[in-house]
Design a protein around this motif. Structure first.
Motif, short mmCIF file in Angstrom:
data_model
loop_
_atom_site.label_atom_id
_atom_site.label_comp_id
_atom_site.label_asym_id
_atom_site.label_seq_id
_atom_site.Cartn_x
_atom_site.Cartn_y
_atom_site.Cartn_z
N ASN A 72 -49.82 6.48 12.78
CA ASN A 72 -50.89 7.19 13.27
C ASN A 72 -50.71 8.74 13.01
N PHE A 73 -51.46 9.52 12.26
CA PHE A 73 -51.04 10.85 11.75
C PHE A 73 -52.35 11.55 12.43
N LYS A 74 -51.92 12.82 12.83
CA LYS A 74 -52.82 13.98 13.26
C LYS A 74 -52.83 14.93 12.30
N TYR A 75 -53.70 15.90 12.07
CA TYR A 75 -53.88 16.97 11.14
C TYR A 75 -54.12 18.20 11.71
N GLY A 76 -53.98 19.29 11.17
CA GLY A 76 -54.17 20.51 11.57
C GLY A 76 -54.54 21.64 10.54
N ILE A 77 -55.17 22.68 10.61
CA ILE A 77 -55.43 23.54 9.40
C ILE A 77 -55.43 24.86 10.09
N VAL A 78 -54.47 25.72 9.50
CA VAL A 78 -54.36 27.20 10.03
C VAL A 78 -54.66 28.16 8.81
N PHE A 79 -55.58 29.01 9.10
CA PHE A 79 -55.75 30.07 8.13
C PHE A 79 -54.89 31.35 8.53
N ASP A 80 -54.16 31.90 7.50
CA ASP A 80 -53.28 33.06 7.62
C ASP A 80 -53.85 34.08 7.15
N ALA A 81 -54.89 34.77 7.87
CA ALA A 81 -55.45 35.94 7.29
C ALA A 81 -54.54 37.24 7.32
N GLY A 82 -53.93 37.63 6.29
CA GLY A 82 -53.06 38.63 6.32
C GLY A 82 -53.95 40.04 5.82
N SER A 83 -53.10 41.03 5.63
CA SER A 83 -53.84 42.41 5.40
C SER A 83 -54.28 42.33 3.61
N CYS A 86 -61.69 26.62 0.30
CA CYS A 86 -60.69 26.07 0.52
C CYS A 86 -61.09 25.05 1.88
N MET A 87 -62.10 25.48 2.42
CA MET A 87 -62.63 24.67 3.48
C MET A 87 -63.10 23.34 2.87
N GLY A 88 -63.75 23.19 1.73
CA GLY A 88 -64.11 22.19 1.18
C GLY A 88 -62.95 21.33 0.49
N ARG A 89 -61.79 22.12 0.19
CA ARG A 89 -60.70 21.40 -0.10
C ARG A 89 -60.04 20.47 0.97
N ALA A 90 -60.36 21.26 2.27
CA ALA A 90 -59.85 20.55 3.52
C ALA A 90 -60.57 19.39 3.67
N LYS A 91 -61.86 19.44 3.42
CA LYS A 91 -62.67 18.00 3.64
C LYS A 91 -62.23 17.02 2.68
N ASP A 92 -61.68 17.49 1.63
CA ASP A 92 -61.27 16.40 0.53
C ASP A 92 -59.93 15.66 1.06
N VAL A 93 -58.73 16.68 1.45
CA VAL A 93 -57.47 16.33 1.64
C VAL A 93 -57.43 15.40 2.79
N ILE A 94 -58.20 15.77 3.99
CA ILE A 94 -58.02 15.03 5.24
C ILE A 94 -58.88 13.84 5.46
N PRO A 95 -58.58 12.65 5.76
CA PRO A 95 -59.34 11.52 5.91
C PRO A 95 -60.69 11.86 6.65
N ARG A 96 -61.84 11.28 5.90
CA ARG A 96 -63.03 11.56 6.73
C ARG A 96 -62.89 11.24 8.28
N PHE A 97 -62.38 10.10 8.63
CA PHE A 97 -62.35 9.73 9.87
C PHE A 97 -61.46 10.34 10.88
N LYS A 98 -60.50 11.47 10.34
CA LYS A 98 -60.07 12.52 11.15
C LYS A 98 -60.58 13.60 11.16
N HIS A 99 -61.66 13.95 10.60
CA HIS A 99 -62.27 15.24 10.69
C HIS A 99 -62.64 16.00 11.88
N GLN A 100 -63.08 15.02 12.62
CA GLN A 100 -63.80 15.71 13.89
C GLN A 100 -62.45 15.79 15.02
N GLU A 101 -61.37 15.40 14.81
CA GLU A 101 -60.38 15.40 15.78
C GLU A 101 -59.36 16.53 15.24
#
Length: 506
Positions: free
Chosen positions: A46-57, A107-122
């Motif tokens: 059972n895996f969890k996923y997380g997304i972090v945006f590094d907004a540098g200068s 990049c957000m579209g890429r996240a939708k493709d990489v992360i399984p759909r049933f894991k999106h909301q969590e």
């Protein structure tokens, strides 16, 4: 006649008894195998996923992380599975807020493709802005709020669990970078096998220090030998994989590579009698023109604004390493700083010790100059390399590195000299061979603050227990023993009937 009939009856009973026993044997064997397989069936992880945006200068990068929901000692074993560099500039440079959705959407579209759909909301999504937004906050706090609000509105439109967009503190940026490199180097834990982890007995004696150089700020973080004389404001405390860590961390605002160059040129331009700036940190023969509003538009450089100058300044390189370093050293004079963050001499840094990992602009600069190998063991070797490189005519450099972006290429003389000078000021004059320049550690994940940020956040994300087994342990053992004994009895009884049937009937 009677004996013949009895014999036929006995044979009938014997053969039918063997059939019945065989049937019972097969049923018991199936039951035994079924109980064992069901109880010990490999469960899908059972895996969890997380997304972090590094907004540098200067740019923004999205990282997608993955970890087992069961965790280890309350901390997830986090892996980077995707990195997406957002096209465009850093978010602090955007004034047209309608450009932000276009800026982030790929990049957000890429996240939708990489992360399984049933894991999106969590799946949690975080955006952390660093020194570029810290500087903008000094000038235009209202614009900063609008930018963060625009980013938040965009992220909320996606099927993920948006957790917020904020400016992370300089202490967080430094300490999370420290967590990242020590995690990837195995200093917080050692991976012995996929299911078994072992920790060193004393992490504080084996951890690396962290040196991070960005466009607007630079950070130093390490475990101090003695915390007694260190300000509590510069100490951060973490609990990772069941162990406690205390690190010293400090960030120097305006001492990032890009801001330091603007600051230095703005300071030198105040002494001009014309619009021509002779710049020793650019190659001989290099010329360019810069708008004065850009030169003095930064929070770090505007105090040198010369109102008598025109709209542009001509810059001409002279390629002199010693003069370049001399002009950089003047930036570290405390009298030129107007904020606490940029003061070097007034900040107490505990004694430097142990190994350090230098990443971000430290790595990119020294890698281009071929100064990251173990053969580069002294400051003198770096100095000789920089003297030779800075004095090379721009026409030669431009031809030799024709595939490199001209803006970055023109600044490598300054960047290399600046890295060398900065490390000297931080106290690494005698410890050059203790610095390792890091990018992708072990070819796995990039050094930076975002992975450490995600690791620390997993402490606050509840762990999930593995699904229960079909049978409790006592029930499982009872069933296995019962069917095993039944198999043994049926087998023995069948053997007796088959081999000694006449004796059995007597």
């Amino acid at each position: 006649m009677e004996e013949s009939r009895d014999s036929r009856v006995k044979r009938f009973l014997t053969s039918n008894g063997m059939v019945i026993l065989g049937f019972i044997f097969i049923l018991c064997l199936i039951a035994l195998l079924a109980v064992g397989l069901v109880q010990n069936k490999a469960q899908s992880e059972n895996f969890k996923y997380g997304i972090v945006f590094d907004a540098g200068s200067s740019h923004t990068t999205m990282y997608i992380y993955k970890w087992s929901a069961e965790k280890v000692n309350d901390t997830g074993l986090v892996y980077e599975i995707e990195a997406c560099k957002v096209k465009g500039r850093g978010i602090a440079s955007y004034r047209n807020l309608q450009e932000i959705p276009v800026y982030m959407s790929q990049c957000m579209g890429r996240a939708k493709d990489v992360i399984p759909r049933f894991k999106h909301q969590e799946t949690p999504v975080y955006l952390g802005a660093t020194a570029g937004m810290r500087l903008l906050r000094f000038d235009n706090k209202e614009l900063v709020e609008k930018i963060l609000s625009s980013v938040s509105s965009l992220f909320k439109s996606y099927p993920f669990n948006f957790q917020g967009a904020r400016i992370i503190s300089d202490a967080e940026e430094g300490s999370y970078g420290w967590i990242t490199i020590n995690y990837l180097l195995g200093r917080l834990k050692e991976k012995h096998s996929p299911k078994s982890l072992f920790w060193r007995k004393n992490e504080s004696q084996s951890t690396y220090g962290a040196l991070d150089l960005g466009g607007a700020s630079t950070q130093i973080t390490f475990v101090p030998v003695n915390e007694t004389h260190t300000s509590s404001e510069m100490l951060k405390h973490f609990r990772l994989y069941g162990r406690n860590y205390t690190v010293f961390t400090h960030s120097y605002l305006c001492f990032g590579k890009d801001q330091a160059l603007l600051w230095k040129m703005a300071r030198n331009a105040t002494q001009l009698q014309s619009d021509l700036l002779l710049e020793p940190c650019f190659h001989p023969g290099y010329t360019t023109t810069m708008a004065t509003r850009k030169l003095y538009g930064s929070y770090c450089s505007r105090k040198f604004n010369n109102l008598d100058q025109g709209d542009t300044i001509r810059i001409q390189g002279t390629g002199n390493f010693l003069e370049c370093q001399r002009s950089i050293l003047e930036l570290f004079n405390a009298s030129f700083c107007n904020t606490y963050d940029c003061v070097f001499d007034s900040v107490h840094v505990p004694p430097i010790w142990g190994k350090f990992g230098a990443f971000s602009a430290y790595y990119y600069t020294m890698s281009f100059l071929n100064l990251t190998s173990e053969d580069v063991s002294s400051e003198e070797m770096v100095t000789r390399k920089m003297e030779e490189f800075c004095s090379t005519p721009w026409a030669v450099v431009n031809t030799t590195f024709a595939d490199v972006n001209k803006k970055y290429l023109s600044e490598y003389c300054f960047s290399g000299t600046y890295v060398l000078t900065l490390l000297q000021k931080l106290g690494f004059t005698e410890y050059w061979n203790q610095i390792e320049f890091l990018n992708k550690i072990n070819g796995y994940a990039e050094a930076g603050w975002s992975l450490g940020y995600m690791l620390n956040l997993t402490n606050m994300i509840p762990a999930e227990l593995p699904p229960p087994k079909p049978f409790s342990r006592p029930t499982y053992i009872t069933l296995m023993v019962f069917f095993s004994l039944l198999l043994a009895v049926v087998f023995i009884l069948g053997s007796v009937i088959f081999q000694k049937s006449s004796h059995f009937w007597k």
